[in-house]
Write an enzyme that holds these catalytic residues in place. Structure first.
Site, PDB file in Angstrom:
ATOM      1  N   GLY A  55      13.894  10.066 -14.754  1.00  9.62           N
ATOM      2  CA  GLY A  55      14.538  10.988 -13.815  1.00  9.62           C
ATOM      3  C   GLY A  55      15.228  10.212 -12.718  1.00  9.62           C
ATOM      4  O   GLY A  55      15.689   9.094 -12.942  1.00  9.62           O
ATOM      5  N   SER A 103      12.335   3.920 -14.376  1.00  8.54           N
ATOM      6  CA  SER A 103      13.734   3.741 -14.762  1.00  8.54           C
ATOM      7  C   SER A 103      14.392   5.099 -14.924  1.00  8.54           C
ATOM      8  O   SER A 103      13.747   6.144 -14.799  1.00  8.54           O
ATOM      9  CB  SER A 103      13.822   2.957 -16.061  1.00  8.54           C
ATOM     10  N   LYS A 104      15.681   5.049 -15.202  1.00  9.66           N
ATOM     11  CA  LYS A 104      16.495   6.264 -15.319  1.00  9.66           C
ATOM     12  C   LYS A 104      15.848   7.324 -16.225  1.00  9.66           C
ATOM     13  O   LYS A 104      15.947   8.507 -15.968  1.00  9.66           O
ATOM     14  CB  LYS A 104      17.860   5.911 -15.921  1.00  9.66           C
ATOM     15  N   ARG A 105      15.199   6.841 -17.291  1.00  9.28           N
ATOM     16  CA  ARG A 105      14.678   7.842 -18.224  1.00  9.28           C
ATOM     17  C   ARG A 105      13.533   8.664 -17.622  1.00  9.28           C
ATOM     18  O   ARG A 105      13.145   9.684 -18.162  1.00  9.28           O
ATOM     19  CB  ARG A 105      14.254   7.175 -19.543  1.00  9.28           C
TER      20      ARG A 105
END
Ligand code: GLU
Length: 476
Positions: free
Chosen positions: A248, A244-246
């Site tokens: 990167g 996921s976004k967290r």
């Protein structure tokens, strides 16, 4: 039989690496079997759809070179088709109208949960009398359409990647095909599309495996053979949580904007879950020749950005310098090295030379574009440590003299510059190694870079002379 596969994104988010890999596997499978790769947007979820994402998804696929042969189709434009197909099942007694209201269904659901039972439709409208039905219609109820599923048995999915997976009918209920507003449910639209588009292989994300028994029941209701299913395992982050976004970058465009080449991303995604011996580097043609669903691992794949960058570096080192040079233009703007108008008119040869000189060191196009700041503009800064260490008054005097010696070198090329520099230094009773680093700092502001004379050539006479002469002002 012609292989026909489809990539069926829902336009609810950008194309991320997991989706891109599914698209790639479909594309490779189609190309390998000289089949047809179809693109279909599953856009019937009015609440979650974002039509503005359609074009970026198309652009991401184009950028990766995954061009489709048919479509894009849009489910939102096929609503009457789903109704027609639903009508067939109703006529044949394989589906029935359900007049239960959302409130009634919710009350039953709550009661089942309270009794610690799995909420399932209880089949209340399965065998309504004509009178009961009339009453509901008179009340103004709008019916949904439900499939009539067999009461017992198992559904077996022979998955090309996962192997045999069994589902018990007791886990299923008479699920809805058309909602009371006439919109199809997700599973129904998928099956009608896959049948009418002649899909032979459904290659899709693992998360849809649980939908597959329902879809098989719909195929059976239509008396239509099922396609071959292949559920591609998830892509996880290094910590084994869902990527996921967290973690990167996850979207295809994020990688593009960081300076990853499409061929590197394609190569990387292909190897994400699929393998062919120990080979890591594959051209598209090699991928097409060797790809097979049998060699896709059923377990989750781990996204390893370092490996992607390693592949990117490989493609930067081996790619056509002229093409790579052209790819640098948008990065010159993105890195605030120059304006868009300026970036447009940088001569191609300069960009090609930057690629040739710096590609051994760069992992991304962003890194490769960075030296353009001091090579092509005056808009760069000097590393104060390097200035202090290398630009002593004695070296500054030597650099001034060198500037005069190089003023009339013709042509202003690396070989000529080296010769003239050595001759001048000799006349001053010194040697190149004494001046190389000071000169590099004066010209580029830093201590690391490409060959000194190649750098000078690329920078051009005017900049080289001006920087050598004005270097004293850095100490002021
Ligand atoms: N629309 C689904 C998704 O984006 C794909 C469904 C399918 O391939 O059957 O996840």
């Amino acid at each position: 039989m012609t292989v026909r596969v489809r990539f069926a994104p829902s336009p609810t988010g950008e194309l991320h690496v997991g989706g891109a890999r599914t698209a790639l596997f479909n594309w490779l499978f189609a190309r390998k079997h000289k089949g047809v790769f179809i693109l279909r947007f599953e856009d019937t979820d009015i609440e979650r759809n974002r039509p503005e994402l359609i074009e970026p998804i198309l652009e991401s696929l184009r950028w990766l070179g995954l061009l489709w042969d048919e479509g894009p189709y849009f489910q939102s434009q096929r609503l009457s088709l789903y109704r027609e197909w639903a009508e067939k099942l109703l006529k044949e007694g394989k589906a029935y109208k359900c007049y239960c209201t959302p409130e009634e269904l919710e009350a039953k659901r709550t009661a089942a949960l309270a009794a610690k039972q799995k909420p399932k439709y209880d089949g209340r409208c399965r065998s309504l009398t004509a009178q009961e039905e009339q009453n509901f219609i008179r009340e103004g109820r709008q019916p949904a359409l439900r499939i009539k599923i067999p009461q017992s048995g198992t559904i077996v999915v022979e998955d090309a990647i996962r192997g045999r997976v069994e589902f018990d009918f007791s886990e299923l209920d008479d699920f809805i095909l058309l909602r009371s507003d006439g919109r199809p449910t997700y599973n129904f639209a998928v099956v009608v599309d896959d049948i009418t588009m002649g899909i032979t292989h459904v290659i899709r994300a693992d998360e849809h495996l649980n939908n597959t028994p329902k879809q098989i029941l719909i195929y059976q209701a239509f008396g239509h053979p099922t396609p071959i299913f292949a559920h591609v395992p998830m892509v996880l982050a290094k910590d084994r949580s869902k990527l996921s976004k967290r973690h990167g970058a996850t979207a295809v465009f994020e990688f593009r904007d960081r300076g990853v080449l499409p061929e590197a991303l394609v190569n990387y995604l292909a190897r994400l879950g699929w393998s062919y011996g120990d080979q890591e580097i594959f051209s598209k043609d090699e991928l097409i020749a060797n790809f097979s669903l049998d060699a896709v691992h059923p377990s989750a794949a781990i996204f390893d950005e370092e490996k992607l960058l390693w592949l990117n570096q490989h493609y930067l080192k081996t790619g056509d310098p002229q093409r790579l040079g052209e790819l640098l233009r948008p990065f010159l703007v993105k890195l605030n090295i120059m304006s868009e108008a300026e970036a447009q008119v940088v001569p191609s040869e300069k960009l090609t030379q930057i690629v040739v000189l710096f590609r051994e060191r760069a992992k991304t196009l962003t890194e490769l574009a960075e030296p353009a700041r001091y090579l092509l503009t005056d808009n760069f800064s000097y590393d104060p440590e390097a200035v202090k260490k290398f630009l002593t008054p004695e070296k500054i005097a030597l650099l001034k003299g060198l500037a005069e010696a190089l003023a009339s070198v013709e042509p202003f090329t690396a070989a000529e510059l080296e010769q003239a520099t050595r001759a001048y230094l000799e006349s001053q009773g010194t040697a190149l190694k004494e001046i190389a680093q000071p000169c590099r700092v004066a010209l580029t502001g830093r201590t690391a870079g490409a060959g000194l004379f190649e750098t000078m050539e690329l920078m051009g006479r005017e900049r080289v002379l001006a920087r050598m002469k004005s270097v004293a002002s850095l100490l002021a």
